[in-house]
Design an enzyme around this catalytic site. Structure first.
Site, PDB file in Angstrom:
ATOM      1  N   THR A  38      10.701  10.410  -1.848  1.00  0.00           N
ATOM      2  CA  THR A  38       9.389  10.322  -1.218  1.00  0.00           C
ATOM      3  C   THR A  38       8.750  11.702  -1.214  1.00  0.00           C
ATOM      4  O   THR A  38       9.330  12.674  -1.703  1.00  0.00           O
ATOM      5  CB  THR A  38       9.519   9.783   0.226  1.00  0.00           C
ATOM      6  N   CYS A  43       0.945  13.001   4.568  1.00  0.00           N
ATOM      7  CA  CYS A  43      -0.236  13.837   4.369  1.00  0.00           C
ATOM      8  C   CYS A  43      -1.356  13.054   3.694  1.00  0.00           C
ATOM      9  O   CYS A  43      -1.129  11.984   3.122  1.00  0.00           O
ATOM     10  CB  CYS A  43       0.122  15.064   3.529  1.00  0.00           C
ATOM     11  N   HIS A 106       4.245  -0.453   1.705  1.00  0.00           N
ATOM     12  CA  HIS A 106       2.831  -0.568   1.360  1.00  0.00           C
ATOM     13  C   HIS A 106       2.409  -1.987   0.981  1.00  0.00           C
ATOM     14  O   HIS A 106       1.502  -2.550   1.611  1.00  0.00           O
ATOM     15  CB  HIS A 106       2.475   0.442   0.268  1.00  0.00           C
ATOM     16  N   ARG A 219      -4.176   2.056  -3.772  1.00  0.00           N
ATOM     17  CA  ARG A 219      -2.889   2.412  -4.381  1.00  0.00           C
ATOM     18  C   ARG A 219      -1.699   1.722  -3.730  1.00  0.00           C
ATOM     19  O   ARG A 219      -0.647   1.579  -4.363  1.00  0.00           O
ATOM     20  CB  ARG A 219      -2.684   3.926  -4.351  1.00  0.00           C
TER      21      ARG A 219
END
Length: 299
Positions: A38, A43, A106, A219
């Site tokens: 990762t 950020c 995600h 994304r």
């Protein structure tokens, strides 16, 4: 690139080592590929290519090198990062590939919020919180996905005797990477809801007439399905394992991003496989071929 060049990818996502070797061909044997699980930080960029805001620094991150003997590369990379996060050596890049948190978090959280199982299609008054807005339904989706990846890990240990100790569950990943930054670690949902590094991070949305609709080409789907979830699903298929939760997330997600990855029968036969990290997209359809491409010797 010169022989001995260290190519570090943060994050490598899934199958990065296989993709690297397939693109470089014979040159790959003279390079050092380092796959990180990762990013070192939570950020967001504030000015593309120039500035970013670091919301939180991870305590430690795993990385693996190919060839496995090139461990000095990790010391050089630690020097670039500084004291934190601590770079810990992982036995192999397959463990990094299947530990990949982005391929579960995600797409899973996006599905949990915006699929027809959870959303009525109407715009929201504000963009919902992403991690800290995970509810019981989304947690169930995430647990189903991470459990199915664990089945792949256990099968690889069985058939190839490969060390998969670092390919942990999603909850364990949070405990490893964000220890001390979560107020409640009693469940996966609690880990995500109370993680200070995630304060205020919201779902990717587009404003429409003063309200908010999801950006389903963001994304979180457009990258993490092709570069992550496809790898896990493809390897599961090679191993003969069923992945019902991953399948439903992928079927929904591929429609959102306009790719055909799963064919009508739910197998990795779609016309856009070559745009993904799925082993099948790189011509790998058997366990023997996968082990060879991964430089894993069956024992």
């Amino acid at each position: 690139m010169k022989p001995g060049t260290i190519v570090a990818t943060m994050p490598a996502r899934s199958g990065g080592d296989i993709l690297f070797a397939s693109k470089l061909g014979d040159k790959a044997k003279d390079m050092v590929f380092c796959g990180f699980e990762t990013l070192p930080w939570a950020c967001r960029f504030t000015e593309w290519g120039k500035k970013a805001t670091v919301l939180g620094t991870k305590n430690n991150i795993l990385a693996a090198v190919t060839p496995a003997s090139a461990t000095k590369a990790l010391a050089k990379l630690q020097g670039l990062l500084g004291v934190n996060p601590l770079v810990q050596e992982s036995p192999n890049n397959l463990g990094i590939s299947l530990r990949n948190p982005g391929m579960i978090v995600h797409p899973g959280v996006m599905y949990g919020r915006w699929s027809s199982e959870a959303w009525d299609g109407q715009p929201k008054d504000e963009a919902p919180l992403f991690y800290q807005g995970v509810d019981e339904f989304t947690e169930k989706v995430l647990l189903g996905m991470t459990d199915e990846v664990q089945l792949v890990c256990r099968k690889m240990e069985e058939v190839a005797m490969v060390d998969m100790k670092d390919a942990c569950t999603l909850k364990q990943w949070y405990l490893d990477c964000y220890d001390g930054q979560m107020k409640d670690t009693s469940s996966l949902k609690a880990c995500m809801n109370t993680n200070a590094a995630y304060d205020g991070l919201k779902h990717p949305c587009k404003e429409v007439d003063g309200k908010f609709m999801p950006d389903l080409k963001y994304r979180y789907l457009a990258e993490d399905i092709p570069t992550g979830l496809c790898f896990a699903k493809g390897l599961a298929e090679i191993l003969g394992l069923d992945t019902p939760t991953i399948d439903k997330v992928m079927k929904w997600g591929q429609e959102c991003i306009g790719l055909e990855i799963l064919g009508p029968e739910g197998k990795m036969t779609g016309k856009d496989l070559d745009k993904t990290r799925a082993p099948q997209g790189m011509g790998i359809t058997t366990l023997e071929a996968f082990l060879a491409a991964s430089k894993i010797e069956a024992k």
